[in-house]
Design an enzyme around this catalytic site. Structure first.
Site, mmCIF file in Angstrom:
data_model
loop_
_atom_site.group_PDB
_atom_site.id
_atom_site.type_symbol
_atom_site.label_atom_id
_atom_site.label_comp_id
_atom_site.label_asym_id
_atom_site.label_seq_id
_atom_site.Cartn_x
_atom_site.Cartn_y
_atom_site.Cartn_z
ATOM 1 N N GLU A 281 16.166 0.452 15.038
ATOM 2 C CA GLU A 281 17.116 -0.237 15.332
ATOM 3 C C GLU A 281 17.964 0.751 16.000
ATOM 4 O OE1 GLU A 281 18.771 -2.809 12.298
ATOM 5 O OE2 GLU A 281 20.856 -2.804 13.204
ATOM 6 N N SER B 43 22.070 1.270 10.029
ATOM 7 C CA SER B 43 20.328 0.934 9.554
ATOM 8 C C SER B 43 19.666 1.669 10.673
ATOM 9 C CB SER B 43 20.172 -0.577 9.347
ATOM 10 O OG SER B 43 20.816 -1.136 8.392
ATOM 11 N N ARG C 253 18.723 -8.540 16.124
ATOM 12 C CA ARG C 253 18.728 -7.203 16.785
ATOM 13 C C ARG C 253 18.259 -7.018 18.009
ATOM 14 N NH1 ARG C 253 21.547 -8.491 13.464
ATOM 15 N NH2 ARG C 253 21.747 -7.718 11.177
HETATM 16 C C1 LIG Z 1 28.399 2.656 9.007
HETATM 17 C C2 LIG Z 1 27.506 1.908 9.910
HETATM 18 C C3 LIG Z 1 27.252 0.470 9.563
HETATM 19 C C4 LIG Z 1 26.833 -0.354 10.347
HETATM 20 N N1 LIG Z 1 26.702 -1.656 10.032
HETATM 21 C C5 LIG Z 1 25.826 -2.496 10.640
HETATM 22 C C6 LIG Z 1 25.584 -3.968 10.224
HETATM 23 O O1 LIG Z 1 26.181 -4.429 9.306
HETATM 24 N N2 LIG Z 1 24.997 -5.042 11.154
HETATM 25 C C7 LIG Z 1 24.767 -4.382 12.269
HETATM 26 O O2 LIG Z 1 24.273 -5.521 12.987
HETATM 27 N N3 LIG Z 1 24.755 -3.172 12.773
HETATM 28 C C8 LIG Z 1 25.721 -2.312 11.887
HETATM 29 N N4 LIG Z 1 25.771 -0.907 12.492
HETATM 30 C C9 LIG Z 1 25.246 -0.604 13.721
HETATM 31 C C10 LIG Z 1 26.337 -0.822 15.004
HETATM 32 O O3 LIG Z 1 27.437 -0.528 14.343
HETATM 33 C C11 LIG Z 1 25.911 -2.090 15.851
HETATM 34 O O4 LIG Z 1 24.884 -2.156 16.466
HETATM 35 C C12 LIG Z 1 27.067 -2.148 16.766
HETATM 36 O O5 LIG Z 1 26.988 -3.676 17.298
HETATM 37 C C13 LIG Z 1 26.962 -1.237 18.019
HETATM 38 O O6 LIG Z 1 28.181 -1.384 18.780
HETATM 39 P P1 LIG Z 1 28.463 -0.155 19.599
HETATM 40 O O7 LIG Z 1 29.801 -0.666 20.549
HETATM 41 O O8 LIG Z 1 28.687 1.123 18.487
HETATM 42 O O9 LIG Z 1 27.239 0.321 20.560
HETATM 43 P P2 LIG Z 1 26.658 1.583 21.012
HETATM 44 O O10 LIG Z 1 26.239 2.382 20.020
HETATM 45 O O11 LIG Z 1 27.890 2.211 21.608
HETATM 46 O O12 LIG Z 1 25.674 1.110 21.967
HETATM 47 C C14 LIG Z 1 24.434 0.557 21.311
HETATM 48 C C15 LIG Z 1 23.670 -0.076 22.340
HETATM 49 O O13 LIG Z 1 24.257 -1.241 23.233
HETATM 50 C C16 LIG Z 1 24.656 -0.721 24.665
HETATM 51 N N5 LIG Z 1 25.949 -1.082 24.965
HETATM 52 C C17 LIG Z 1 27.162 -1.102 24.371
HETATM 53 N N6 LIG Z 1 28.122 -1.680 25.010
HETATM 54 C C18 LIG Z 1 27.553 -2.155 26.065
HETATM 55 C C19 LIG Z 1 28.122 -3.066 27.108
HETATM 56 N N7 LIG Z 1 29.331 -3.062 27.292
HETATM 57 N N8 LIG Z 1 27.073 -3.712 28.045
HETATM 58 C C20 LIG Z 1 25.863 -3.473 27.712
HETATM 59 N N9 LIG Z 1 25.184 -2.442 26.932
HETATM 60 C C21 LIG Z 1 26.175 -2.040 25.950
HETATM 61 C C22 LIG Z 1 24.349 0.772 24.606
HETATM 62 O O14 LIG Z 1 23.904 1.117 26.106
HETATM 63 C C23 LIG Z 1 23.270 0.842 23.477
HETATM 64 O O15 LIG Z 1 21.863 0.492 24.244
HETATM 65 C C24 LIG Z 1 26.433 -0.208 11.842
HETATM 66 C C25 LIG Z 1 26.653 1.178 12.106
HETATM 67 C C26 LIG Z 1 27.144 1.990 11.423
HETATM 68 C C27 LIG Z 1 27.555 3.381 11.781
#
Ligand SMILES: Cc1cc2nc3c(=O)[nH]c(=O)nc-3n(C[C@H](O)[C@H](O)[C@H](O)COP(=O)(O)OP(=O)(O)OC[C@H]3O[C@@H](n4cnc5c(N)ncnc54)[C@H](O)[C@@H]3O)c2cc1C
Length: 297
Positions: free
Chosen positions: A290, A220, A171
């Protein structure tokens, strides 16, 4: 360029004082001073080339790992959701832009009968967020399938990072925060469509069984400490179902905080800190967030 000339130049492309709650899974968070929705990579690069250095930048993908505080974000928020092209080349390498959803990339690989990306179906984020978090599920993580990533920095300079250069760990990644991910190339392998489909069905079934669905959450809340499960430590600390204001520890999965009743970001953060404290007292272990907490305190 100074801030006023910058605002004038991009007047028709940005929004001011824009509510961010709608862009996060938690459905909470204050306002962005400036909001920019990148139409394509050229417009993003042009925007960054003109951005005054003193303005902070926050990138939002699907907002599934973000807790934006109630006082909002001072600076520019960039949304990547329109950067969502996905394609495959003659060597079966799949390239996806940063705003493509993980689920769309998983389905694209399945439609092209390529295996290895099924796990992406279980992560509700975008490719950019997945790289930043080295997200993973069901035994695979981004680190296992990424070839390289094209990124742009806050001054509009492009660079490609190999998987190794990203320094991906559980992560987390090691490269500087100044890099914004634009697109990524993924390794896939030949498989039978039925195998890919079966894996995807299993992933959906396992998620439904283990996680709360159809709720406002950030997934998480805490990273698993080495050799331990955060949810078990939280359960042992007696926090299952505990609430502060409208924020509640999920009854189904103790490491999930849910915005159950018009929670504020403060409720969610306070609940997380309460849980951390309880776990420290009962197990002597420090939990680490996280979920990314961002914005003015
Ligand atoms: C119901 C649920 C289930 C989940 N299950 C999992 C799981 O099984 N495994 C897991 O690992 N995670 C899980 N997550 C967490 C989340 O989905 C992941 O961390 C996901 O990869 C975040 O992607 P996002 O586009 O939503 O990022 P965001 O939430 O929009 O951003 C997260 C971080 O990434 C940065 N970021 C986003 N896009 C970029 C970019 N293009 N360049 C640079 N930085 C960027 C943001 O600035 C921020 O710091 C879950 C979340 C939810 C709500």
């Amino acid at each position: 360029m100074n801030i006023n000339s910058f605002k004038d130049k991009f007047l028709n492309e940005v929004q001011f004082d824009y509510e961010l709650a709608r862009f996060t899974w938690f459905g909470v968070g204050g306002r962005a001073e400036i909001l920019f929705i990148a139409e394509d990579l050229m417009s993003l690069s042009n925007f960054l080339n003109n951005k005054p250095k003193e303005l902070n930048l926050l990138i939002i993908g699907a907002g599934s790992n973000l807790l934006i505080r109630d006082k909002g974000f001072k600076g520019i928020v960039v949304l990547t959701k329109k950067l969502n092209k996905i394609n495959i080349d003659e060597n079966h390498i799949i390239t996806a832009e940063a705003g493509a959803t993980d689920a769309d990339v998983a389905r694209f690989a399945r439609n092209n009968i390529r295996g290895g990306l099924e796990f992406l179906l279980g992560i509700p984020g975008t490719i950019g967020g997945g790289i930043k978090m080295n997200s993973g599920a069901f035994g695979s993580e981004f680190k296992d399938v990424l070839i390289d990533v094209k990124a742009i920095n806050h001054s509009g300079k492009f660079r490609t990072f190999t998987n190794k250069e990203l320094g991906m760990n559980y992560r987390s990644i090691k490269i500087s925060k100044e890099w914004i991910f634009c697109s990524a190339r993924f390794q896939t392998f030949k498989d039978q469509k039925i195998n890919i489909e079966n894996k995807m069905k299993q992933i959906i079934a396992l998620r439904r069984e283990a996680q709360p669905t159809g709720v406002k959450t950030g997934g998480s809340t805490f990273k698993n400490p080495v050799g331990k499960k955060a949810w078990k430590l939280i359960d042992k600390a007696g926090c299952r179902g505990y609430n502060i204001g409208g924020a509640m520890i999920s009854e189904k999965h103790c490491n999930f905080i849910i915005n159950s009743k018009k929670s504020t970001a403060q409720d969610i953060e306070d609940l997380g800190e309460y849980v951390k404290d309880k776990v420290k007292k009962t197990s002597g272990i420090d939990l680490h967030w996280e979920i990314k907490r961002i914005g003015t305190k």
